[in-house]
Design a protein around this motif. Structure first.
Motif, short mmCIF file in Angstrom:
data_model
loop_
_atom_site.label_atom_id
_atom_site.label_comp_id
_atom_site.label_asym_id
_atom_site.label_seq_id
_atom_site.Cartn_x
_atom_site.Cartn_y
_atom_site.Cartn_z
N SER A 1 40.59 24.28 47.43
CA SER A 1 41.52 23.79 48.43
C SER A 1 42.62 22.98 47.75
CB SER A 1 40.79 22.89 49.44
OG SER A 1 41.72 22.23 50.27
N PRO B 1 41.96 25.13 53.75
CA PRO B 1 40.84 25.89 53.18
C PRO B 1 41.17 26.40 51.79
CG PRO B 1 42.00 27.20 54.82
CD PRO B 1 42.57 25.82 54.92
N SER B 2 40.12 26.84 51.09
CA SER B 2 40.32 27.37 49.74
C SER B 2 40.96 28.74 49.76
CB SER B 2 38.96 27.45 49.02
OG SER B 2 38.38 26.18 48.89
N ASN B 3 40.73 29.48 50.84
CA ASN B 3 41.30 30.81 50.98
C ASN B 3 42.11 30.86 52.28
OD1 ASN B 3 40.02 31.89 48.63
ND2 ASN B 3 38.09 31.93 49.81
N LYS C 1 47.20 25.90 57.06
CA LYS C 1 45.83 26.44 56.91
C LYS C 1 45.74 27.86 57.45
CE LYS C 1 44.25 23.97 61.04
NZ LYS C 1 43.23 23.00 61.53
#
Length: 480
Positions: free
Chosen positions: A72, A78-80, A48
């Motif tokens: 995600s 996380p998505s980013n 992450k």
């Protein structure tokens, strides 16, 4: 003040948040359980963060690197601003020329044994770009690692590594196949050969070869696909008892052919590796002996003698045995060479090839010289006359040279009226003349006595012919 609810999520078995004193706090990330992946399958780890630091959120296996995540990638990540790492250690066999191709949004780096080969490390948004490199991978095992980071937006990543199969670039021979095993079916008389898969990634086929033991010429039996790694060889002659060597060769898509695998011998039958024998003069019998075979498909032996049958020599069976000794019946001590052979029969009913003639190099054949117990058949002629110092005795035999069964003459002498004989001559003859003869001038005193002579022939084994007629001659007396 409202009490905040605790929020917890299990990600890869780890608790991501706990309540401490009524406040939400991040829990320490648990170490992901170690994962063992199948051969040539990537181990994949999710972080992450983009520094690949700390413990991975999740570890799993991935057969190919080809992903497109719009958010995600897995729970807890996380998505980013996340990172994904793939790694695999595989055997590249003989190695050779390869093309590494990577395509990704944001950052992707490719390493071979820790050395960076592709470096695309720049934010790209949702637009992917790619890069390919040609390189040579050494033979043996090597580790590939692919790092991908996503800073923002969609996360797309793809990586492939493929051999360059053009003969222009690939001149590396595949490794010789290994793990060759053979199994001979004693009932069908067929041999099945199997082998292990090569580590090469660019194989096109395998070829199976065989050659008879004692020959240097290989014959191709078959060519198989890369997934067919066994073949049952039905020999052209199903009664063939010849031992064969088998070997397997690998061919790649560029046309390079490996050397042969280690030669593996197939013997359709157990082999009699040596045969010995002795002749017992007292009993007249021959005792044969050979090493006992212990192969599981051994059944019995057949003992043969090469004898005259209806005017020609043939191999005559004397009997069968499961043991490793045999005693013949009485054999005439005739000074001839006797020939014996031991054949093996396996549990499928196949027997050693029994060629009609003699084979001086065969390990299962014995040529045994039998002592000569037969005396020369005929007595020689004997003639006497005076010589300068006594009496000249001459023994003569008129038997043609090719059928003479003696090697020399012996002449004996005694004084007439006595019983004791002494040897006056014992010698071989000159084989060149048509008539065999031997002469001695026996020195005797001039005393007027009469002497008797007799002659016989002898052979190399000490056997003597009958005596000739006894002849007498008187030595003239001395001057008084």
């Amino acid at each position: 003040m409202h009490q905040k609810r605790s929020v917890a999520a299990l990600t890869g078995g780890a608790l991501s948040a706990v309540v401490l004193g009524g406040l939400l706090a991040a829990a320490p990330q648990a170490v992901a359980a170690d994962v063992t992946c199948s051969t040539n399958v990537y181990k994949r780890t999710f972080y992450k963060n983009t520094a690949f630091s700390g413990s991975p959120v999740r570890t799993d296996c991935d057969s190919a690197i080809s992903e497109s995540w719009s958010g995600s990638p897995v729970a807890g990540v996380p998505s980013n601003n996340f990172g994904v790492r793939w790694s695999v250690t595989r055997d590249f066999g003989s190695g050779g020329p390869f093309t590494f191709t990577a395509s990704a949004t944001d950052g992707v780096r490719v390493y071979l044994d820790g050395v960076r080969k592709i470096d695309l490390w720049k934010s790209t948004g949702d637009t992917a770009r790619s890069k390919g490199v040609n390189l040579t991978v050494p033979s043996g095992k090597h580790t590939l690692r692919v790092d991908h980071v996503n800073w923002t937006g969609a996360a797309k990543v793809k990586f492939t590594y493929t051999p360059r199969t053009s003969a222009t670039y690939d001149r590396t021979k595949p490794l010789a196949p290994t793990g060759v095993k053979t199994a001979y079916n004693t009932k069908t008389r067929k041999t099945t050969v199997s082998w292990s898969a090569n580590k090469e990634m660019d194989l096109a086929s395998y070829s199976l070869y065989r050659r008879p033991v004692g020959s240097s010429t290989w014959t191709k039996v078959t060519t198989t696909t890369t997934t067919a790694r066994s073949h049952t060889d039905p020999l052209v002659n199903p009664d063939d008892r010849t031992p064969y060597y088998y070997e397997v060769r690998a061919k790649d898509k560029a046309g390079n052919t490996s050397s042969g695998s280690a030669d593996t011998i197939v013997r359709p039958l157990p082999v009699v590796t040596s045969l010995t024998g002795t002749y017992d003069k007292a009993t007249g019998k021959v005792a044969l002996k050979w090493p006992l075979n212990t192969e599981p498909h051994f059944d019995h032996y057949t003992v043969l003698s090469n004898d005259m049958v209806n005017g020609s020599y043939k191999w005559v069976p004397l009997g069968t045995t499961k043991g490793n000794t045999w005693t013949t019946g009485p054999v005439t001590a005739d000074g001839e060479t006797r020939h014996y052979r031991v054949l093996v029969t396996n549990d499928g009913g196949t027997t050693t090839y029994n060629r009609s003639g003699l084979d001086p190099l065969a390990t299962n054949e014995l040529w045994l010289d039998i002592p000569d117990g037969i005396a020369p058949a005929y007595a020689p002629d004997l003639s006497l006359r005076s010589c300068a110092s006594g009496i000249q005795a001459t023994a003569t035999d008129y038997t043609p040279a090719p059928i003479r069964d003696f090697t020399g003459f012996e002449i004996e002498r005694r004084e007439a009226g006595t019983d004791t004989w002494s040897v006056a001559l014992h010698k071989t003859y000159d084989p060149r003349p048509t008539t065999a003869t031997a002469t001695v001038c026996d020195p005797l005193p001039a005393d007027g006595r009469t002497y008797e002579y007799r002659a016989r022939t002898y052979d190399t084994d000490g056997n003597y012919s009958p005596y000739s007629e006894t002849r007498a001659l008187t030595v003239p007396g001395g001057v008084g």
